[in-house]
Design a protein around this motif. Structure first.
Motif, PDB file in Angstrom:
ATOM      1  N   CYS A 123     -36.313  29.351  97.403  1.00  0.00           N
ATOM      2  CA  CYS A 123     -36.028  27.900  97.783  1.00  0.00           C
ATOM      3  C   CYS A 123     -35.405  27.158  96.904  1.00  0.00           C
ATOM      4  O   CYS A 123     -34.314  26.416  96.738  1.00  0.00           O
ATOM      5  CB  CYS A 123     -37.366  27.471  97.512  1.00  0.00           C
ATOM      6  SG  CYS A 123     -38.237  27.851  99.443  1.00  0.00           S
ATOM      7  N   ALA A 124     -35.294  27.773  95.715  1.00  0.00           N
ATOM      8  CA  ALA A 124     -34.447  26.937  94.563  1.00  0.00           C
ATOM      9  C   ALA A 124     -33.388  27.172  94.362  1.00  0.00           C
ATOM     10  O   ALA A 124     -31.794  26.840  94.428  1.00  0.00           O
ATOM     11  CB  ALA A 124     -35.100  26.882  92.966  1.00  0.00           C
ATOM     12  N   ALA A 125     -32.905  28.586  94.396  1.00  0.00           N
ATOM     13  CA  ALA A 125     -31.707  29.641  94.760  1.00  0.00           C
ATOM     14  C   ALA A 125     -30.511  28.729  96.119  1.00  0.00           C
ATOM     15  O   ALA A 125     -29.484  27.922  95.886  1.00  0.00           O
ATOM     16  CB  ALA A 125     -31.594  30.932  94.788  1.00  0.00           C
ATOM     17  N   ALA A 126     -31.840  28.621  97.178  1.00  0.00           N
ATOM     18  CA  ALA A 126     -31.200  27.888  98.442  1.00  0.00           C
ATOM     19  C   ALA A 126     -30.441  26.506  98.237  1.00  0.00           C
ATOM     20  O   ALA A 126     -29.838  25.929  98.145  1.00  0.00           O
ATOM     21  CB  ALA A 126     -31.925  27.761  99.910  1.00  0.00           C
ATOM     22  N   VAL A 127     -31.204  25.810  97.139  1.00  0.00           N
ATOM     23  CA  VAL A 127     -30.987  24.139  96.918  1.00  0.00           C
ATOM     24  C   VAL A 127     -29.755  23.917  96.336  1.00  0.00           C
ATOM     25  O   VAL A 127     -29.082  23.292  96.325  1.00  0.00           O
ATOM     26  CB  VAL A 127     -32.444  23.230  96.659  1.00  0.00           C
ATOM     27  CG1 VAL A 127     -32.084  22.514  95.491  1.00  0.00           C
ATOM     28  CG2 VAL A 127     -33.567  23.200  98.006  1.00  0.00           C
ATOM     29  N   SER A 128     -29.607  25.274  94.963  1.00  0.00           N
ATOM     30  CA  SER A 128     -28.517  24.569  94.190  1.00  0.00           C
ATOM     31  C   SER A 128     -27.675  25.711  94.719  1.00  0.00           C
ATOM     32  O   SER A 128     -25.957  25.055  94.468  1.00  0.00           O
ATOM     33  CB  SER A 128     -29.279  26.147  92.870  1.00  0.00           C
ATOM     34  OG  SER A 128     -29.595  27.143  93.258  1.00  0.00           O
ATOM     35  N   ALA A 129     -27.569  25.992  95.923  1.00  0.00           N
ATOM     36  CA  ALA A 129     -26.161  27.122  96.728  1.00  0.00           C
ATOM     37  C   ALA A 129     -25.788  25.935  97.898  1.00  0.00           C
ATOM     38  O   ALA A 129     -24.110  25.708  97.490  1.00  0.00           O
ATOM     39  CB  ALA A 129     -26.775  27.955  96.948  1.00  0.00           C
ATOM     40  N   VAL A 130     -26.566  24.800  98.127  1.00  0.00           N
ATOM     41  CA  VAL A 130     -26.322  23.824  98.899  1.00  0.00           C
ATOM     42  C   VAL A 130     -25.286  22.534  98.410  1.00  0.00           C
ATOM     43  O   VAL A 130     -24.820  22.326  98.924  1.00  0.00           O
ATOM     44  CB  VAL A 130     -27.062  23.261  99.671  1.00  0.00           C
ATOM     45  CG1 VAL A 130     -26.219  22.348 100.892  1.00  0.00           C
ATOM     46  CG2 VAL A 130     -27.448  24.565 100.855  1.00  0.00           C
ATOM     47  N   ALA A 131     -25.881  22.932  97.101  1.00  0.00           N
ATOM     48  CA  ALA A 131     -26.073  21.129  96.299  1.00  0.00           C
ATOM     49  C   ALA A 131     -26.006  21.274  94.909  1.00  0.00           C
ATOM     50  O   ALA A 131     -26.668  20.944  93.721  1.00  0.00           O
ATOM     51  CB  ALA A 131     -26.927  19.907  95.961  1.00  0.00           C
ATOM     52  N   PRO A 132     -25.446  22.390  94.386  1.00  0.00           N
ATOM     53  CA  PRO A 132     -25.171  23.091  92.944  1.00  0.00           C
ATOM     54  C   PRO A 132     -24.188  21.272  91.900  1.00  0.00           C
ATOM     55  O   PRO A 132     -24.748  21.498  91.001  1.00  0.00           O
ATOM     56  CB  PRO A 132     -23.129  24.075  92.840  1.00  0.00           C
ATOM     57  CG  PRO A 132     -22.933  23.680  94.166  1.00  0.00           C
ATOM     58  CD  PRO A 132     -23.834  22.781  95.108  1.00  0.00           C
TER      59      PRO A 132
END
Length: 68
Positions: free
Chosen positions: A42-51
């Motif tokens: 989940c954290a990786a997905a958020v950071s990938a979408v809004a780095p």
């Protein structure tokens, strides 16, 4: 990455909101270590979408919790 995650975080969420969300995930890592792969995903997905709106120190802190 799932289309749902992309759609949810497509709007320009403020950095403080994302920081609070990631802090919540980090707290869950401490209380539910068995869910580490899901929570880190989940954290990786958020950071990938809004780095640009995610502080890297938070992600590093989550990984440190998992490596303990």
């Amino acid at each position: 990455m799932s289309p749902a995650v992309r759609a949810i975080f497509a709007d320009p969420w403020p950095e403080d909101v994302l920081a609070s969300f990631l802090l919540c995930i980090a707290r869950r890592l401490l209380s539910a270590p068995a869910a580490a792969s899901y929570l880190l995903g989940c954290a990786a997905a958020v950071s990938a979408v809004a780095p640009s709106r995610v502080r890297q120190e938070q992600l590093h802190g989550m990984w440190d919790v998992c490596l303990r």
